[in-house]
Write a protein that holds these residues in place. Structure first.
Motif, short mmCIF file in Angstrom:
data_model
loop_
_atom_site.label_atom_id
_atom_site.label_comp_id
_atom_site.label_asym_id
_atom_site.label_seq_id
_atom_site.Cartn_x
_atom_site.Cartn_y
_atom_site.Cartn_z
N GLU A 62 -10.17 35.13 25.28
CA GLU A 62 -10.36 33.85 24.59
C GLU A 62 -11.86 33.55 24.51
OE1 GLU A 62 -7.81 31.62 23.66
OE2 GLU A 62 -6.24 33.02 24.26
N GLN A 63 -12.31 33.10 23.33
CA GLN A 63 -13.71 32.73 23.19
C GLN A 63 -13.84 31.35 22.55
OE1 GLN A 63 -15.57 32.66 20.01
NE2 GLN A 63 -14.20 33.77 18.61
N ASN A 64 -14.88 30.63 22.98
CA ASN A 64 -15.16 29.30 22.41
C ASN A 64 -16.55 29.28 21.79
OD1 ASN A 64 -16.73 29.29 24.66
ND2 ASN A 64 -15.79 27.51 25.62
N LEU A 65 -16.97 30.42 21.28
CA LEU A 65 -18.29 30.56 20.67
C LEU A 65 -18.24 30.38 19.16
CD1 LEU A 65 -19.27 33.71 22.74
CD2 LEU A 65 -20.25 31.43 23.01
N ASN A 66 -17.06 30.19 18.63
CA ASN A 66 -16.86 30.07 17.18
C ASN A 66 -17.29 31.35 16.44
OD1 ASN A 66 -15.84 28.55 15.02
ND2 ASN A 66 -17.90 27.94 14.39
N HIS A 67 -17.16 32.49 17.12
CA HIS A 67 -17.48 33.77 16.49
C HIS A 67 -16.30 34.26 15.66
CE1 HIS A 67 -20.77 34.98 19.64
NE2 HIS A 67 -21.17 34.03 18.80
N ASP A 68 -16.63 34.81 14.49
CA ASP A 68 -15.56 35.34 13.65
C ASP A 68 -15.07 36.70 14.13
OD1 ASP A 68 -17.24 33.89 10.91
OD2 ASP A 68 -15.23 33.35 11.57
N ALA A 69 -15.99 37.54 14.58
CA ALA A 69 -15.64 38.92 14.93
C ALA A 69 -15.35 39.07 16.41
CB ALA A 69 -16.79 39.86 14.53
N MET A 70 -14.30 39.82 16.72
CA MET A 70 -13.95 40.12 18.11
C MET A 70 -13.60 41.59 18.23
SD MET A 70 -11.86 36.72 19.30
CE MET A 70 -12.06 37.09 21.05
N TYR A 71 -13.81 42.13 19.43
CA TYR A 71 -13.68 43.56 19.66
C TYR A 71 -13.06 43.84 21.02
CZ TYR A 71 -17.66 43.00 16.46
OH TYR A 71 -18.49 42.62 15.44
N LEU A 96 -13.02 45.76 28.08
CA LEU A 96 -14.00 44.73 27.76
C LEU A 96 -13.74 44.15 26.38
CD1 LEU A 96 -17.05 46.66 29.11
CD2 LEU A 96 -16.46 44.36 29.86
N CYS A 97 -13.71 42.84 26.32
CA CYS A 97 -13.58 42.12 25.07
C CYS A 97 -14.96 41.57 24.70
CB CYS A 97 -12.58 40.99 25.23
SG CYS A 97 -12.31 39.98 23.76
N ALA A 98 -15.26 41.54 23.42
CA ALA A 98 -16.56 41.03 22.99
C ALA A 98 -16.38 40.27 21.69
CB ALA A 98 -17.55 42.17 22.80
N SER A 99 -17.36 39.45 21.39
CA SER A 99 -17.36 38.74 20.11
C SER A 99 -18.78 38.72 19.55
CB SER A 99 -16.83 37.31 20.26
OG SER A 99 -17.76 36.51 20.97
N SER A 100 -18.87 38.50 18.25
CA SER A 100 -20.19 38.44 17.63
C SER A 100 -20.10 37.67 16.32
CB SER A 100 -20.73 39.85 17.36
OG SER A 100 -20.03 40.45 16.29
N ILE A 101 -21.28 37.32 15.83
CA ILE A 101 -21.40 36.72 14.50
C ILE A 101 -21.55 37.87 13.53
CG2 ILE A 101 -22.72 35.17 13.04
CD1 ILE A 101 -23.78 33.90 15.63
N PRO A 102 -20.66 38.04 12.58
CA PRO A 102 -20.78 39.17 11.68
C PRO A 102 -21.88 38.97 10.65
CG PRO A 102 -18.94 37.81 11.02
CD PRO A 102 -19.46 37.23 12.31
N GLY A 103 -22.31 40.07 10.06
CA GLY A 103 -23.29 39.97 8.99
C GLY A 103 -24.70 40.27 9.45
#
Lengths: 114, 114
Positions: B24-33, B90-97
């Motif tokens: 679960e993420q609360n960073l408002n990131h679109d991409a998750m891995y 490991l789960c990760a998230s990022s801002i795409p683009g």
């Protein structure tokens, strides 16, 4: 497929010695990222390099991106015990720059002896 | 504080069982891995998602499944078809683009098959 290779796999140094890890990609990269993972922890983003020949510094850490944008290095000056961990480089998959999908190198495990 | 939460931290599974790892993420990131890490190896991509209700296979998707019903959540199911599931996930998230400033990782789940 794209490959990202790092050397050395392991590095043992005495505290105060310098350390360098090298990263090579089979393809030209739009950018390269570096991460540090402490023992038992998770990777933490350190920096991103984008421009050909770019050099960035963070205190005792110096990051370089090669002119051909296919290789990179991380150099630590005067290592400290707090530098212990695994250092990973990562590059976007070919054609994957839009969504940040990364290919990680195998990592270099750094041990610092006090 | 914003971040990524993975649970549980440790998980033991009997052979033949399916298990689901939470991210679960609360960073408002679109991409998750989702990545898998084995000793002495780098991070290998299992699945990734660029947007809600869409996900793509990574390099080692066999024996795994995911869903992305909400932007904040990207659970991973390790099925009984995965032959060697013992690993650090490991789960990760990022801002795409363009201008991606790196992944934010969760603290990981250590899965052991007993």
């Amino acid at each position: 497929g794209q490959q990202v290779m790092q050397i050395p796999q392991y590095q043992h140094v005495q505290e105060g010695e310098d350390f360098t890890t090298y990263c090579n990609s089979s393809t030209t990269l739009s950018n390269i990222q570096w991460y540090k993972q402490r023992p038992g922890g998770h990777p933490v983003f350190l920096i991103q390099l984008v421009k050909s020949g770019e050099v960035k510094k963070q205190k005792r850490l110096t990051f370089q991106f090669g002119e051909a944008k296919k290789n990179s290095s991380l150099h630590i000056t005067a290592t400290q015990t707090t530098d212990v961990g695994t250092y990973f480089c990562a590059g976007p998959n070919a054609g994957g720059t839009s969504y940040g999908k990364l290919t990680f190198g195998q990592g270099t495990i750094l041990t610092v002896h006090p | 504080d914003g971040g990524i939460t993975q649970s549980p931290k440790y998980l033991f599974r009997k052979e033949g069982q399916n298990v689901t790892l939470s991210c679960e993420q609360n960073l408002n990131h679109d991409a998750m891995y989702w990545y898998r890490q084995d000793p002495g190896q780098g991070l290998r991509l299992i699945y990734y998602s660029q947007i809600v209700n869409d996900f793509q296979k990574g390099d080692i998707a066999e024996g795994y499944s995911v869903s992305r019903e909400k932007k904040e959540s990207f659970p991973l199911t390790v099925t009984s078809a995965q032959k060697n599931p013992t690993a650090f996930y490991l789960c990760a998230s990022s801002i795409p683009g363009p201008g991606n400033y790196g992944y934010t990782f969760g603290s990981g789940t250590r899965l052991t098959v007993v």
